[in-house]
Scaffold this motif. Structure first.
Motif, PDB file in Angstrom:
ATOM      1  N   ALA A 168     -15.200  -9.916 -23.352  1.00 10.24           N
ATOM      2  CA  ALA A 168     -16.627  -9.765 -23.637  1.00 10.24           C
ATOM      3  C   ALA A 168     -16.898  -8.854 -24.829  1.00 10.24           C
ATOM      4  CB  ALA A 168     -17.341  -9.224 -22.407  1.00 10.24           C
ATOM      5  N   ALA A 169     -15.884  -8.565 -25.614  1.00 11.32           N
ATOM      6  CA  ALA A 169     -16.052  -7.611 -26.718  1.00 11.32           C
ATOM      7  C   ALA A 169     -17.122  -8.045 -27.705  1.00 11.32           C
ATOM      8  CB  ALA A 169     -14.721  -7.405 -27.436  1.00 11.32           C
ATOM      9  N   ASN A 170     -17.249  -9.346 -27.923  1.00 12.13           N
ATOM     10  CA  ASN A 170     -18.205  -9.842 -28.918  1.00 12.13           C
ATOM     11  C   ASN A 170     -19.511 -10.337 -28.304  1.00 12.13           C
ATOM     12  OD1 ASN A 170     -16.368  -9.411 -31.074  1.00 12.13           O
ATOM     13  ND2 ASN A 170     -15.317 -11.323 -30.543  1.00 12.13           N
ATOM     14  N   ASP A 171     -19.673 -10.129 -27.001  1.00  6.00           N
ATOM     15  CA  ASP A 171     -20.893 -10.567 -26.328  1.00  6.00           C
ATOM     16  C   ASP A 171     -22.013  -9.551 -26.504  1.00  6.00           C
ATOM     17  OD1 ASP A 171     -19.578 -12.793 -25.429  1.00  6.00           O
ATOM     18  OD2 ASP A 171     -19.233 -12.025 -23.397  1.00  6.00           O
ATOM     19  N   PRO A 172     -23.265  -9.968 -26.309  1.00  8.06           N
ATOM     20  CA  PRO A 172     -24.367  -9.000 -26.306  1.00  8.06           C
ATOM     21  C   PRO A 172     -24.150  -7.932 -25.242  1.00  8.06           C
ATOM     22  CG  PRO A 172     -25.196 -11.248 -26.374  1.00  8.06           C
ATOM     23  CD  PRO A 172     -23.729 -11.348 -26.109  1.00  8.06           C
ATOM     24  N   GLU A 173     -24.749  -6.773 -25.452  1.00  5.35           N
ATOM     25  CA  GLU A 173     -24.565  -5.657 -24.524  1.00  5.35           C
ATOM     26  C   GLU A 173     -24.924  -6.030 -23.098  1.00  5.35           C
ATOM     27  OE1 GLU A 173     -23.765  -2.093 -22.773  1.00  5.35           O
ATOM     28  OE2 GLU A 173     -23.166  -2.813 -24.766  1.00  5.35           O
ATOM     29  N   VAL A 174     -25.985  -6.815 -22.917  1.00  5.43           N
ATOM     30  CA  VAL A 174     -26.396  -7.172 -21.558  1.00  5.43           C
ATOM     31  C   VAL A 174     -25.308  -7.970 -20.846  1.00  5.43           C
ATOM     32  CG1 VAL A 174     -27.624  -9.268 -22.299  1.00  5.43           C
ATOM     33  CG2 VAL A 174     -28.248  -8.146 -20.141  1.00  5.43           C
ATOM     34  N   LEU A 175     -24.601  -8.828 -21.578  1.00  6.37           N
ATOM     35  CA  LEU A 175     -23.537  -9.613 -20.958  1.00  6.37           C
ATOM     36  C   LEU A 175     -22.299  -8.760 -20.678  1.00  6.37           C
ATOM     37  CD1 LEU A 175     -23.658 -13.074 -22.787  1.00  6.37           C
ATOM     38  CD2 LEU A 175     -24.763 -12.347 -20.668  1.00  6.37           C
ATOM     39  N   ARG A 176     -21.981  -7.844 -21.583  1.00  7.92           N
ATOM     40  CA  ARG A 176     -20.841  -6.947 -21.324  1.00  7.92           C
ATOM     41  C   ARG A 176     -21.112  -6.093 -20.093  1.00  7.92           C
ATOM     42  NH1 ARG A 176     -21.188  -6.084 -26.894  1.00  7.92           N
ATOM     43  NH2 ARG A 176     -21.988  -3.960 -26.576  1.00  7.92           N
ATOM     44  N   HIS A 177     -22.330  -5.581 -19.993  1.00 10.28           N
ATOM     45  CA  HIS A 177     -22.708  -4.742 -18.857  1.00 10.28           C
ATOM     46  C   HIS A 177     -22.657  -5.548 -17.557  1.00 10.28           C
ATOM     47  CE1 HIS A 177     -24.635  -1.372 -16.868  1.00 10.28           C
ATOM     48  NE2 HIS A 177     -25.573  -2.174 -16.390  1.00 10.28           N
ATOM     49  N   ASP A 178     -23.176  -6.776 -17.598  1.00 10.63           N
ATOM     50  CA  ASP A 178     -23.167  -7.622 -16.406  1.00 10.63           C
ATOM     51  C   ASP A 178     -21.736  -7.964 -15.992  1.00 10.63           C
ATOM     52  OD1 ASP A 178     -25.869  -7.611 -16.169  1.00 10.63           O
ATOM     53  OD2 ASP A 178     -26.183  -9.648 -16.912  1.00 10.63           O
ATOM     54  N   PHE A 179     -20.875  -8.252 -16.955  1.00  8.08           N
ATOM     55  CA  PHE A 179     -19.488  -8.600 -16.649  1.00  8.08           C
ATOM     56  C   PHE A 179     -18.777  -7.424 -15.985  1.00  8.08           C
ATOM     57  CE2 PHE A 179     -15.054  -9.569 -18.433  1.00  8.08           C
ATOM     58  CZ  PHE A 179     -14.721 -10.356 -17.349  1.00  8.08           C
ATOM     59  N   GLU A 180     -18.974  -6.231 -16.529  1.00  7.31           N
ATOM     60  CA  GLU A 180     -18.357  -5.044 -15.930  1.00  7.31           C
ATOM     61  C   GLU A 180     -18.859  -4.831 -14.503  1.00  7.31           C
ATOM     62  OE1 GLU A 180     -18.002  -0.199 -16.665  1.00  7.31           O
ATOM     63  OE2 GLU A 180     -18.728  -1.512 -18.272  1.00  7.31           O
ATOM     64  N   ASN A 181     -20.170  -4.926 -14.312  1.00  8.47           N
ATOM     65  CA  ASN A 181     -20.731  -4.750 -12.976  1.00  8.47           C
ATOM     66  C   ASN A 181     -20.223  -5.823 -12.011  1.00  8.47           C
ATOM     67  OD1 ASN A 181     -22.187  -2.499 -13.688  1.00  8.47           O
ATOM     68  ND2 ASN A 181     -24.114  -3.589 -14.005  1.00  8.47           N
ATOM     69  N   SER A 182     -20.084  -7.051 -12.522  1.00  9.62           N
ATOM     70  CA  SER A 182     -19.636  -8.140 -11.670  1.00  9.62           C
ATOM     71  C   SER A 182     -18.188  -7.955 -11.228  1.00  9.62           C
ATOM     72  CB  SER A 182     -19.797  -9.478 -12.389  1.00  9.62           C
ATOM     73  OG  SER A 182     -21.168  -9.787 -12.576  1.00  9.62           O
ATOM     74  N   LEU A 183     -17.354  -7.445 -12.107  1.00  9.06           N
ATOM     75  CA  LEU A 183     -15.968  -7.177 -11.731  1.00  9.06           C
ATOM     76  C   LEU A 183     -15.904  -6.126 -10.623  1.00  9.06           C
ATOM     77  CD1 LEU A 183     -14.288  -7.196 -15.249  1.00  9.06           C
ATOM     78  CD2 LEU A 183     -13.877  -8.848 -13.413  1.00  9.06           C
ATOM     79  N   HIS A 184     -16.743  -5.118 -10.723  1.00  9.70           N
ATOM     80  CA  HIS A 184     -16.787  -4.096  -9.671  1.00  9.70           C
ATOM     81  C   HIS A 184     -17.357  -4.660  -8.362  1.00  9.70           C
ATOM     82  CE1 HIS A 184     -15.522  -0.328 -11.560  1.00  9.70           C
ATOM     83  NE2 HIS A 184     -16.122  -0.727 -12.674  1.00  9.70           N
ATOM     84  N   ALA A 185     -18.242  -5.648  -8.472  1.00  7.77           N
ATOM     85  CA  ALA A 185     -18.892  -6.204  -7.283  1.00  7.77           C
ATOM     86  C   ALA A 185     -18.088  -7.315  -6.622  1.00  7.77           C
ATOM     87  CB  ALA A 185     -20.272  -6.748  -7.657  1.00  7.77           C
ATOM     88  N   ALA A 186     -17.081  -7.811  -7.314  1.00  6.42           N
ATOM     89  CA  ALA A 186     -16.308  -8.943  -6.801  1.00  6.42           C
ATOM     90  C   ALA A 186     -15.471  -8.540  -5.590  1.00  6.42           C
ATOM     91  CB  ALA A 186     -15.421  -9.508  -7.899  1.00  6.42           C
ATOM     92  N   PHE A 187     -15.050  -9.546  -4.848  1.00  8.46           N
ATOM     93  CA  PHE A 187     -14.183  -9.336  -3.697  1.00  8.46           C
ATOM     94  C   PHE A 187     -12.730  -9.588  -4.082  1.00  8.46           C
ATOM     95  CE2 PHE A 187     -18.329 -10.493  -1.966  1.00  8.46           C
ATOM     96  CZ  PHE A 187     -18.521  -9.472  -1.041  1.00  8.46           C
ATOM     97  N   THR A 188     -11.830  -9.103  -3.273  1.00  7.18           N
ATOM     98  CA  THR A 188     -10.415  -9.417  -3.451  1.00  7.18           C
ATOM     99  C   THR A 188     -10.089 -10.680  -2.662  1.00  7.18           C
ATOM    100  OG1 THR A 188      -9.665  -8.165  -1.525  1.00  7.18           O
ATOM    101  CG2 THR A 188      -9.912  -6.944  -3.610  1.00  7.18           C
ATOM    102  N   PRO A 189      -9.003 -11.369  -3.006  1.00  5.25           N
ATOM    103  CA  PRO A 189      -8.609 -12.533  -2.204  1.00  5.25           C
ATOM    104  C   PRO A 189      -8.427 -12.194  -0.727  1.00  5.25           C
ATOM    105  CG  PRO A 189      -7.448 -12.565  -4.289  1.00  5.25           C
ATOM    106  CD  PRO A 189      -8.177 -11.246  -4.229  1.00  5.25           C
ATOM    107  N   GLY A 190      -7.874 -11.025  -0.434  1.00  3.08           N
ATOM    108  CA  GLY A 190      -7.706 -10.627   0.969  1.00  3.08           C
ATOM    109  C   GLY A 190      -9.028 -10.472   1.689  1.00  3.08           C
ATOM    110  N   GLU A 191     -10.015  -9.895   1.012  1.00  2.00           N
ATOM    111  CA  GLU A 191     -11.342  -9.749   1.616  1.00  2.00           C
ATOM    112  C   GLU A 191     -11.975 -11.107   1.882  1.00  2.00           C
ATOM    113  OE1 GLU A 191     -12.456  -5.398  -0.353  1.00  2.00           O
ATOM    114  OE2 GLU A 191     -13.071  -7.260  -1.352  1.00  2.00           O
ATOM    115  N   VAL A 192     -11.780 -12.050   0.949  1.00  2.57           N
ATOM    116  CA  VAL A 192     -12.344 -13.385   1.144  1.00  2.57           C
ATOM    117  C   VAL A 192     -11.680 -14.073   2.325  1.00  2.57           C
ATOM    118  CG1 VAL A 192     -12.591 -15.672   0.111  1.00  2.57           C
ATOM    119  CG2 VAL A 192     -13.062 -13.630  -1.254  1.00  2.57           C
ATOM    120  N   ARG A 193     -10.384 -13.906   2.478  1.00  5.70           N
ATOM    121  CA  ARG A 193      -9.696 -14.513   3.635  1.00  5.70           C
ATOM    122  C   ARG A 193     -10.269 -13.956   4.938  1.00  5.70           C
ATOM    123  NH1 ARG A 193      -5.227 -13.743  -0.017  1.00  5.70           N
ATOM    124  NH2 ARG A 193      -4.561 -15.784  -0.827  1.00  5.70           N
TER     125      ARG A 193
END
Length: 224
Positions: A168-193
Motif C-alpha cells: 500500500a506504499a503508493n495508495d492514498p493515506e486513507v487506504l493505507r490507514h484502512d489496510f493497517e487497521n484491517s490487518l490488526h482486525a483480521a482473524f487468524t486461521p485458528g480463530e476461524v476454525r
C-alpha cells in the motif's frame, strides 16, 4: 501473536468510498473469482448471495464469470453502495446483479435459501464474527457452496508495517490507514476454525493463500 484490534464495521465516510472507487482492485477481485472456480470447479447457476458486497465489483465479476447466475449483494454502508451505482453503469452483467443495504445479522438475502454464498473481506470488519456464519447457515440451502476470502492477522506489528509498506506504499493515506487497521482486525486461521466449529461448520476448509490472505470454503450440511 498480536491481539486482535477491531475496526469500525461499516465504511460510512464518503472519502473512504471514493478512495476505494478510484483504487485498482481488478487483480484481487478477479483472483477471488479464480479461487472460487479452483475449489468449486463447474458451473454456477441461479441466485447467488454476496455478503458484504461493498460497491459490487466482486458481484459483477462473479456474474460475468457465471452467465447463468444472478447475484444479490448485501452491504451495510450506503456510501459504498452509492459507488456501486456508478460502477454498474454499462457493465455487461448489470441486469443480473442486485445490490441492497443491510447489516448482519438482521439483513437476509431476498431470495433465500441460496445454493451459492460468497463473501470477500467482510469477516474482519465484524465485531462478532458469528454474524457471518449465522447468516450463511440461515440463508444457505442444504448442501450450498460457501466461499469466503479474507485477510489474516499477522504475528507482529513489524509484519503489519512491512505488509503495508509492500502493498500500500503508493495508495492514498486513507487506504493505507484502512489496510493497517484491517490487518490488526483480521482473524487468524485458528480463530476461524474455532468460529466454524461453534457454528456447526467444522467440515469447512481454512487455507492460507498468501502472506495476508486466507480462504474458507465448504458445503453446508445436507441435513439441517
Amino acid at each position: 501473536m498480536i491481539p486482535r484490534r477491531p475496526e469500525p464495521e461499516l465504511m460510512l465516510a464518503p472519502e473512504q468510498a471514493r478512495a476505494y472507487a478510484e483504487a485498482d482492485f481488478a487483480a484481487p477481485h478477479e483472483g477471488f473469482v479464480d479461487a472460487f472456480a479452483e475449489v468449486f470447479p463447474g458451473s454456477v447457476s441461479g441466485p447467488v448471495l454476496d455478503l458484504g458486497c461493498g460497491p459490487g465489483d466482486v458481484s459483477l465479476r462473479f456474474a460475468a464469470r457465471y452467465p447463468t447466475c444472478e447475484v444479490d449483494g448485501l452491504d451495510g454502508a450506503p456510501a459504498m453502495l452509492a459507488v456501486g451505482e456508478t460502477l454498474m453503469q454499462g457493465h455487461p452483467a448489470v441486469d443480473r446483479v442486485h445490490l441492497a443495504e443491510g447489516c448482519l445479522p438482521e439483513a437476509r438475502g431476498p431470495r433465500a435459501p441460496y445454493a451459492t454464498l460468497i463473501s470477500n473481506s467482510l469477516l474482519h470488519h465484524l465485531h462478532d464474527p458469528s454474524a457471518l456464519w449465522q447468516a450463511v447457515r440461515r440463508d444457505g440451502a442444504p448442501g450450498a457452496l460457501v466461499f469466503v476470502m479474507d485477510l489474516r492477522r499477522p504475528d507482529s506489528t513489524d509484519t503489519v508495517q512491512a505488509l503495508v509498506a509492500q502493498y500500500a506504499a503508493n495508495d492514498p493515506e486513507v487506504l493505507r490507514h484502512d489496510f493497517e487497521n484491517s490487518l490488526h482486525a483480521a482473524f487468524t486461521p485458528g480463530e476461524v476454525r474455532e468460529q466454524l466449529a461453534a457454528a456447526g461448520l467444522g467440515g469447512f476448509e481454512v487455507r492460507t493463500t498468501s502472506d495476508r490472505h486466507m480462504i474458507i470454503y465448504g458445503r453446508l450440511p445436507e441435513a439441517r
